[in-house]
Each structure stands twice: as C-alpha cells, then as structure tokens.
Write a protein that holds these residues in place. Structure first.
Motif, PDB file in Angstrom:
ATOM      1  N   PRO A 646       0.811  -1.224   0.000  1.00 41.78           N
ATOM      2  CA  PRO A 646       0.000   0.000   0.000  1.00 41.78           C
ATOM      3  C   PRO A 646       0.846   1.277   0.000  1.00 41.78           C
ATOM      4  O   PRO A 646       1.890   1.343   0.642  1.00 41.78           O
ATOM      5  CB  PRO A 646      -0.820  -0.118   1.274  1.00 41.78           C
ATOM      6  N   LEU A 647       0.356   2.277  -0.749  1.00 41.51           N
ATOM      7  CA  LEU A 647       0.986   3.597  -0.800  1.00 41.51           C
ATOM      8  C   LEU A 647       0.183   4.528   0.106  1.00 41.51           C
ATOM      9  O   LEU A 647      -0.911   4.976  -0.264  1.00 41.51           O
ATOM     10  CB  LEU A 647       1.000   4.117  -2.243  1.00 41.51           C
ATOM     11  N   PRO A 648       0.679   4.844   1.333  1.00 42.24           N
ATOM     12  CA  PRO A 648      -0.120   5.622   2.304  1.00 42.24           C
ATOM     13  C   PRO A 648      -0.189   7.104   1.935  1.00 42.24           C
ATOM     14  O   PRO A 648       0.717   7.648   1.293  1.00 42.24           O
ATOM     15  CB  PRO A 648       0.624   5.402   3.616  1.00 42.24           C
ATOM     16  N   LEU A 649      -1.266   7.725   2.351  1.00 43.63           N
ATOM     17  CA  LEU A 649      -1.472   9.133   2.069  1.00 43.63           C
ATOM     18  C   LEU A 649      -2.323   9.750   3.185  1.00 43.63           C
ATOM     19  O   LEU A 649      -3.352   9.187   3.569  1.00 43.63           O
ATOM     20  CB  LEU A 649      -2.186   9.312   0.721  1.00 43.63           C
ATOM     21  N   VAL A 650      -1.863  10.886   3.727  1.00 41.13           N
ATOM     22  CA  VAL A 650      -2.631  11.612   4.753  1.00 41.13           C
ATOM     23  C   VAL A 650      -3.050  12.942   4.135  1.00 41.13           C
ATOM     24  O   VAL A 650      -2.218  13.839   3.946  1.00 41.13           O
ATOM     25  CB  VAL A 650      -1.799  11.840   6.030  1.00 41.13           C
TER      26      VAL A 650
END
Length: 695
Positions: A646-650
């Motif tokens: 997974p490529l996390p993003l906030v």
C-alpha cells in the motif's frame, strides 16, 4: 535361337545413374535445413516494456526497451519514440540487449526531454515469419495532449499484404498440383506421362510455384516494413531479407525448384517416351505389378525404346519416385521450417508432422486435379488408374487426420481457444470444408466402384470416332484419322494425322480448320460422355476440386493467423483495462466505527483518475447528511496484480468535513484498491475499501 537381353541405352544409363546422386544431394540439403532451424518458444508477443504502457515517470528515461516472448528480427527503425508534437526523439540506433532466454531490444533517447506524453511505435518480424507491430504511450512528469495518434493498421496489411497473401496462396496451389500431379502419374497412371493435358497441368504448376516464390521474395521487404510497393526495388532491404530465416527458406525453395525442373524434364521426356509404347493392357500390368511383359506394342516406337522394351520402365519409375519424394519433401520443409511449425512447443515433432501434412494434402488434392483433367481431356484413361487413385487418396486422408489433430492441439492448447479465437474459428471452418470434401469423395468412391463393376465397353464408343470422323467430308475437306490408345490394336497413344492437302485460298483453309476443330471437339465430347459412370465421376470430382480451392484459401489465411494458444497465454498475463481518460473517479464509502455517532459515509474523488499525478478530494458526512469533521482520515492505494503498495497518504484538512491532497502519483494502470481509514473518537476506528480501474 538364343534370346539376348537388350543393352540399356546410353541416355537411360545416364538418367538411372544420376537420380540416386540427385536424391543424396537433396537429402543432404534437407538435413542441413533441419539442423539449421533453431526451435523457438512460441509465437512472438510483446511481454514487457520500460517504461510500461501508460506509465508516468518523474524524470526522462535514458532509453526505451521492449521484451518479447521469442526471438524477433528488428532493424534500426523498428523502435520509434515521438514527442507530443510528433518529432522523433530516439537516436535511431537499435540496442540488442538479449541474454539467455531473455529477448530484449531497446533504443536510446535524446537528453533533456521536456515533460509530456510520448508515443512508442514498434515493428518486428516474428520467428514464424509473420510481421508484428504495436504502439503505446508513457508520460514524463504528467500526461499532456499529443498530436500523435496510435496507428490502427497492423503490420503486413494494406495492398502489399493482399499481394503477398495472393502469392502465398499461389505457392500453396502450385505445390499441391505439382506434387499431386506427378504422384498421380507415377503411382496411378504411368501412361499419363505421355498425355499433353497432364503435362501442361504439372508444368504450369511448377511455373506458378516458382513465380509465387519469387514474388514473395521481392515483396518481403515492403510486407514486413513500410508497406509501400516502391520498397520492392530496395536492394539493401532484399539483402536483409536473404539473411533472415524466411529469406533462406525462399531461396532454398527456388534451388529445390531447379531440381524439380530436372525431375519434370525426365518425367515428360525419357519416361514419357518409354510409357508411350505401352498399350492400356500393358500399362495396367506395369502400374499394378512391375515387370509385366508389354513389348508387342512397341512396333512403331523409338528404336532405343524398342530395344529396352516397355517393361523396362520399372527401375526408372522407382528412381523418379524416390527423387521426386525427396524434392517434394524438401519444398514442403521450406514452409515447415519458417512458419508456425518451427515455433511453439515440440518443434522437433511439429516440423516433420507439418511436412507429412503438406505432402498428404498435395497427394490428395493435387491428384484430384490431375484426375479431373484426365477424365475431361483423356477419355481413354483406364478404370484401374481411377481405382488406384482412390486408394492413394484414402491413405492421404488418414495421414491428414493424424497430423491435423496433432497440429490443432499444438496450436490451440484448450477447447476455449477453438471458439474464442480467430485461429480456432478458422480451424473449425477448415474442418467443416474437409468434412464436405470427404462427403463428396464418398460419392466419387461409389462412382469408382461402379466403374470397376461395369463392363469395359467405353472403348467401343471411342472406336467409333474414326468412322464418324470420315462422314460428311467432301473432296475439299481434309481427311483425318484419329487413333487413340483404346482403339488401336497397338499401343501407341499418340494421334497420327494423314497427309493434309492445304487449299490455296487462305479463307477456305481457315474455314476448313474451324470445321475440323469443331468436329473434333464434338467427337471428343461424345466420347467423353459415352460412359455415364465416367460422366458421374467427372462431376463429383469437379465438385471436390471446387471445395479444394476454397479449402486452400482458408488454409492460407490460417497459416498467417496468430495461434489460439498464444492469444490465450497473452490474455493470461492479466492485462488490465483502461479507464476513460480525463474522467474523475468518484466513489462513496459508507462506514460504521461502532461507537456513538460512528455511522456515516465518505465521498472520494480522484481527478483525472489515471496514471500519473492526481488530485484527491474527500468529503465526510454523518448519517443525517451534515458534514462530519472526523478527527483523523487516512488513505492507501494498492495494486495487487503488480504487488505495488500500500501507498499511504494523509490528506490535508481544507474545511470542516473536507480533505484534499495534490500530486497523488499512481505509476501503473490496473485495478487499484483504495483503503480509507476513518476515526470517529479516540478508540473507534474502521477501514473501508473499494477497487477502481485506473487508466
């Protein structure tokens, strides 16, 4: 009085001594062709590229590389990279990066390329001789508009492709009639070697095959390249073709056709003069059992032939059969070693099977053409010859069935490919045509049986020809006596003409010539139609020949179609679908964290919803539809098919219940899973997900 054996003539001795040597030379050439053929893994297909199709890269790559499933032939212009304005940005130099079982080619790019969408167009020649091509795009920095449209025409199409396809069909037809006609003469009706209609049939087939091979050789450059007829005169292109496997096969075919010309010359020269001294009875015994006595029909034959005797043709027949089989097998091998049989699984078995398949087709359909010509043009053909061809055709069909089933399994690989691919559908059509052909052949076999059971009285109708020919001829007419092999007490099958008095008036002479031609044509038709069994057999054989013409056309198309096994293998690689460009991805994800006020929904919008940079918007609403200002929200992107993420993003909070993120990079097309994690309190949290298609 002591009888002495006649000494063989000098010409016969030379021919008999030469044929075994010719067979050995051709066998050596055939063996060299077999050993030179390198087995390949499958029909060529593009398996990978760097950059990949639709990829967005941060910086300009130094080169573009393409990987294939099998060895391909490529030139300096085979890979072209175009910028958004259509200007070529590659160096034009092909890089061979193959190593071991990896087949990879590439080309370097100029430095300092600006951001935008670039188009890669490529073209190559597969190991099975068929041209392949394709195109894809990649972007530097971010996608942009481009003036380059992806080519829709496939390699090997257009007028040049049509001309090349016609030449391929002519080559198959010429080979079929050449081999089948010669085999019909040697195996079924030796006396047919002295008949002009059969001689013309075989010689024209040789000319057709030779001309078609030459046409394929000169059309090869435009067929696999630009598609322009002007490239026919490109000598550098022709030189490059000669260095390929297909070019070598075509040149080998031309050399073997030279040997075939010698075979035809002997068959219709020395051999025809020998069998011309055989009457129907002697010919039947000679065809059925070698060594039969038939010398009493050679009274008016050539002195050299008279010394040898008609039964001395058995050794020459054997030599011609062996030499002809080697030549025919060598010509068939030029197809097997350069097309589908030389690639894929089990090429060591597939190539001999393909040779047997082609030989069986030629023996059956080519022999059928020879039989049709004989029934139409030579009323004196013996019933025994028809029965012998029936047996030859039966054996040919058995060989066709065994080799055809094996090749079908090898090229399809599964039942689904039989109906789900173009190759399988063409194969079904071919099987249907063969079934129709076999049905008509069964009718022909019944006519053949009736020929065998009926009394041999058709010759009586032929015997009446001279008497009828003399009726109605005045003093100014030219008297002509026609003697056929079925009429004469001897065995000379050539037609003899008495001295002709030519009138002084040219118009009168032309009129008499037309009258004689019309009379002879009518008499020939009367003799031909005198036997109803022969007429019925001729009609059924004509129907078989018509179906055979269509069958050869379908076979020609089939040999240039990508096998079903390859298409299914490419589909099994899991190619991903592409979303509609520049259309935002919009989804709604309901959630329930389980705590107080834990129910709500998240609306997600990803714009433009394709590979490269995207803008993400999130809106959260409570159960009553009011904005829900969540304490925390996180997003992750995963591409399971490629093991990416997974490529996390906030995302950043833009307003109550609204979060945004810019520059969201999605590197590849495919089915992406979006995971949204929401927290409604210090301890209540949940993750919801949905899969979307990114193009």
């Amino acid at each position: 009085m002591t009888a002495t054996a006649p000494a063989p003539s000098t010409a016969r001795a030379r021919v008999t001594a030469f044929l075994p040597r010719l067979a050995l030379v051709l066998a050596a050439l055939l063996a060299a062709l077999f050993t030179a053929a390198a087995p390949a893994t499958a029909h060529a297909a593009l398996t990978a590229s760097d950059p990949t199709d639709g990829a967005v890269v941060a910086t300009a790559p130094a080169q573009v590389t393409l990987s294939f499933s099998e060895q391909v032939a490529m030139g300096d212009d085979s890979i072209r990279v175009l910028d958004p304005q259509g200007k070529r940005v590659d160096t034009g130099e092909l890089r061979d990066m193959c190593s071991g079982n990896t087949v990879r080619y590439g080309t370097a790019l100029h430095t300092g390329l600006p951001n935008g969408t670039y188009t890669v167009a490529w073209q190559a020649v597969s190991a099975d001789s068929h041209p392949i091509s394709g195109a894809f795009t990649f972007s530097i920095g971010a996608p942009s508009a481009t003036d380059v449209s992806l080519p829709t025409a496939q390699a090997g199409g257009g007028p040049v492709g049509i001309a090349y396809g016609i030449a391929r069909y002519a080559a198959y037809a010429g080979f079929t009639v050449l081999v089948g006609g010669a085999a019909f003469i040697l195996l079924c009706w030796r006396r047919g070697a002295a008949e002009r209609p059969l001689q013309k049939l075989v010689v024209r087939a040789w000319v057709t095959l030779t001309a078609a091979t030459l046409a394929m050789l000169v059309l090869r450059t435009p067929y696999t390249g630009s598609g322009s007829f002007s490239d026919v005169f490109d000598l550098n292109g022709l030189r490059a073709v000669l260095e390929t496997k297909t070019g070598a096969s075509l040149v080998s075919r031309l050399l073997l056709l030279g040997a075939a010309a010698l075979f035809v010359a002997v068959l219709f020269g020395v051999y025809a003069r020998r069998v011309a001294g055989l009457g129907p009875d002697e010919a039947g015994r000679s065809d059925g059992a070698d060594g039969a006595d038939g010398a009493d029909g050679a009274d008016e034959s050539d002195p050299a032939d008279e010394a040898e005797g008609p039964d001395d043709t058995s050794d020459l027949t054997f030599g011609l059969a062996i030499g002809g089989a080697v030549v025919a097998g060598g010509i068939a091998a030029t197809w097997a070693l350069s097309e589908h049989a030389s690639t894929g699984i089990q090429p060591g078995i597939a190539m001999p099977a393909d040779i047997l398949h082609l030989m069986a087709v030629a023996m059956w359909l080519g022999g059928l053409a020879a039989l049709l010509v004989a029934l139409h043009k030579v009323p004196g053909i013996e019933r025994a010859a028809v029965r012998r061809f029936s047996r030859v055709a039966f054996v040919s069909v058995l060989v066709l069935a065994v080799t055809g089933v094996y090749q079908s399994w090898r090229q399809l690989g599964s039942w689904s490919a039989l109906t789900g691919t173009e190759y399988g559908q063409l194969l079904l059509l071919k099987v249907g045509l063969v079934a129709v052909l076999l049905g008509i052949a069964y009718v022909s076999r019944r006519w053949t049986t009736r020929l065998a059971e009926a009394p041999t009285d058709a010759e009586a109708a032929v015997a009446s020809v001279p008497a009828v020919a003399a009726v109605g001829q005045g003093s100014d007419d030219v008297s002509r006596e026609t003697a056929s092999g079925a009429v004469s007490e001897g065995s000379d099958v050539s037609r003899e003409t008495e001295p002709v008095a030519v009138p002084a008036d040219p118009e009168r002479a032309a009129q008499l010539a037309r009258q004689r031609a019309a009379r002879e044509s009518a008499l020939e038709k009367r003799v031909r139609d005198a036997d109803p069994d022969r007429a019925g057999l001729r009609r059924s054989v004509l129907a078989e020949a018509a179906i055979a013409v269509i069958l050869l056309a379908v076979t020609t198309v089939l040999t240039s179609t990508e096998p079903g096994r390859t298409l299914e293998r490419e589909a099994g690689r899991g190619s991903t679908a592409t979303a509609v460009p520049d259309r935002a991805v919009k989804i709604t994800l309901p959630f329930d964290t389980g705590g107080p006020n834990g129910k709500g929904s998240v609306r997600l919008e990803l714009d433009p919803g394709r590979v490269g940079a995207n803008t993400l918007h999130l809106w959260s609403e409570s159960a009553d539809g009011t904005p829900f200002d969540l304490p925390e929200i996180k997003v992750a992107f995963t591409l399971p098919a490629k093991d990416i993420g997974p490529l996390p993003l906030v995302p950043e909070r833009a307003a109550p219940g609204h979060w945004t993120a810019s520059g969201v990079q999605l590197p590849l097309t495919g089915e992406w899973r979006i995971d949204v994690t929401v927290r409604t309190s210090d301890i209540d949290q949940t993750t919801v997900q949905k899969t979307v298609k990114i193009g």
